[in-house]
Design a protein around this motif. Structure first.
Motif, mmCIF file in Angstrom:
data_model
loop_
_atom_site.group_PDB
_atom_site.id
_atom_site.type_symbol
_atom_site.label_atom_id
_atom_site.label_comp_id
_atom_site.label_asym_id
_atom_site.label_seq_id
_atom_site.Cartn_x
_atom_site.Cartn_y
_atom_site.Cartn_z
ATOM 1 N N TRP A 45 0.634 -1.326 0.191
ATOM 2 C CA TRP A 45 0.435 0.277 -0.101
ATOM 3 C C TRP A 45 0.891 1.120 0.005
ATOM 4 O O TRP A 45 0.409 2.623 -0.395
ATOM 5 C CB TRP A 45 -0.727 0.104 1.225
ATOM 6 C CG TRP A 45 -1.284 1.423 1.569
ATOM 7 C CD1 TRP A 45 -1.111 2.108 2.606
ATOM 8 C CD2 TRP A 45 -2.884 2.130 1.504
ATOM 9 N NE1 TRP A 45 -1.482 3.265 2.795
ATOM 10 C CE2 TRP A 45 -2.902 2.880 1.412
ATOM 11 C CE3 TRP A 45 -2.876 2.126 -1.266
ATOM 12 C CZ2 TRP A 45 -3.558 4.117 1.054
ATOM 13 C CZ3 TRP A 45 -3.984 3.010 -0.697
ATOM 14 C CH2 TRP A 45 -4.002 3.799 0.237
ATOM 15 N N ASP A 71 -7.327 9.685 7.250
ATOM 16 C CA ASP A 71 -7.628 9.173 6.383
ATOM 17 C C ASP A 71 -6.704 8.208 5.469
ATOM 18 O O ASP A 71 -7.360 6.885 4.786
ATOM 19 C CB ASP A 71 -7.862 10.215 5.409
ATOM 20 C CG ASP A 71 -8.021 10.246 3.589
ATOM 21 O OD1 ASP A 71 -9.438 9.497 3.587
ATOM 22 O OD2 ASP A 71 -7.532 10.804 3.214
ATOM 23 N N ALA A 74 -7.283 4.471 6.728
ATOM 24 C CA ALA A 74 -9.126 4.126 6.636
ATOM 25 C C ALA A 74 -8.381 4.119 4.939
ATOM 26 O O ALA A 74 -9.370 2.585 4.971
ATOM 27 C CB ALA A 74 -9.858 5.225 6.390
ATOM 28 N N ARG A 75 -7.734 4.404 4.305
ATOM 29 C CA ARG A 75 -7.777 3.621 2.695
ATOM 30 C C ARG A 75 -7.075 3.197 2.571
ATOM 31 O O ARG A 75 -7.218 2.456 2.082
ATOM 32 C CB ARG A 75 -7.256 4.741 1.838
ATOM 33 C CG ARG A 75 -8.050 6.068 1.396
ATOM 34 C CD ARG A 75 -7.342 7.856 1.044
ATOM 35 N NE ARG A 75 -6.518 6.925 0.261
ATOM 36 C CZ ARG A 75 -5.703 7.852 -0.621
ATOM 37 N NH1 ARG A 75 -5.479 9.278 0.220
ATOM 38 N NH2 ARG A 75 -5.072 8.029 -1.084
ATOM 39 N N ALA A 78 -9.148 0.047 3.131
ATOM 40 C CA ALA A 78 -10.172 -0.496 2.438
ATOM 41 C C ALA A 78 -9.662 -0.970 1.037
ATOM 42 O O ALA A 78 -9.841 -1.858 1.198
ATOM 43 C CB ALA A 78 -10.678 0.634 1.706
ATOM 44 N N TYR A 79 -8.454 -1.165 0.596
ATOM 45 C CA TYR A 79 -7.405 -1.469 0.061
ATOM 46 C C TYR A 79 -6.702 -3.153 0.450
ATOM 47 O O TYR A 79 -6.865 -3.629 -0.597
ATOM 48 C CB TYR A 79 -5.837 -1.094 0.405
ATOM 49 C CG TYR A 79 -4.472 -1.093 -0.718
ATOM 50 C CD1 TYR A 79 -4.806 -1.181 -1.954
ATOM 51 C CD2 TYR A 79 -3.766 -1.911 -0.244
ATOM 52 C CE1 TYR A 79 -3.269 -1.755 -2.776
ATOM 53 C CE2 TYR A 79 -2.169 -2.337 -0.491
ATOM 54 C CZ TYR A 79 -2.643 -2.643 -2.153
ATOM 55 O OH TYR A 79 -1.124 -2.471 -2.405
ATOM 56 N N SER A 81 -8.664 -4.494 2.078
ATOM 57 C CA SER A 81 -10.908 -5.638 2.713
ATOM 58 C C SER A 81 -10.941 -6.152 0.841
ATOM 59 O O SER A 81 -11.242 -6.605 0.915
ATOM 60 C CB SER A 81 -11.139 -4.746 3.528
ATOM 61 O OG SER A 81 -11.978 -3.751 2.330
ATOM 62 N N ALA A 82 -10.108 -5.383 -0.180
ATOM 63 C CA ALA A 82 -10.408 -4.716 -1.255
ATOM 64 C C ALA A 82 -9.109 -6.307 -1.310
ATOM 65 O O ALA A 82 -9.786 -6.983 -2.910
ATOM 66 C CB ALA A 82 -10.268 -4.609 -2.006
#
Ligand code: FES
Length: 100
Positions: A45, A71, A74-75, A78-79, A81-82
């Motif tokens: 990431w 932020d 959180a991003r 999301a990265y 979890s995707a």
């Protein structure tokens, strides 16, 4: 982002640690930042951000990321979890980034 916030969340490598590493080691390419506590060698990431910090340092600027730590984390969540993992891209490939 504050100096003590982690840029590499996987290995808990802060902006301060990366800045100190760059000042001391003067890495020629961004991928050498992985020698700083394995930054960038986990989920991937942070690799584009490490490249940005390296470019700022190389340009004589104070390395900084204009993103809130909340932020950023959180991003990254999301990265992850995707189910994404770093595949490399033109910018990072050109930087010679390799993951251990
Ligand atoms: S956040 Fe740096 S490798 Fe995962």
């Amino acid at each position: 982002m504050d100096q003590h916030d982690n840029v590499c969340v996987c290995f808990k490598v802060s902006l301060h640690k990366l800045t100190t590493f760059m000042e001391r080691e003067q890495p020629a390419v961004p991928s050498q930042l992985s020698q700083c506590l394995q930054a960038g060698t986990g989920c991937g990431w942070c690799v584009p951000f490490l490249c940005r910090l390296h470019a700022q340092h190389a340009a004589g600027q104070q390395p900084d990321l204009s993103v809130s730590p909340e932020d950023y984390v959180a991003r990254r969540a999301a990265y992850k979890s995707a189910g994404k993992i770093h595949q490399g891209d033109e910018a990072t490939d050109a930087a010679g980034w390799t993951r251990g």
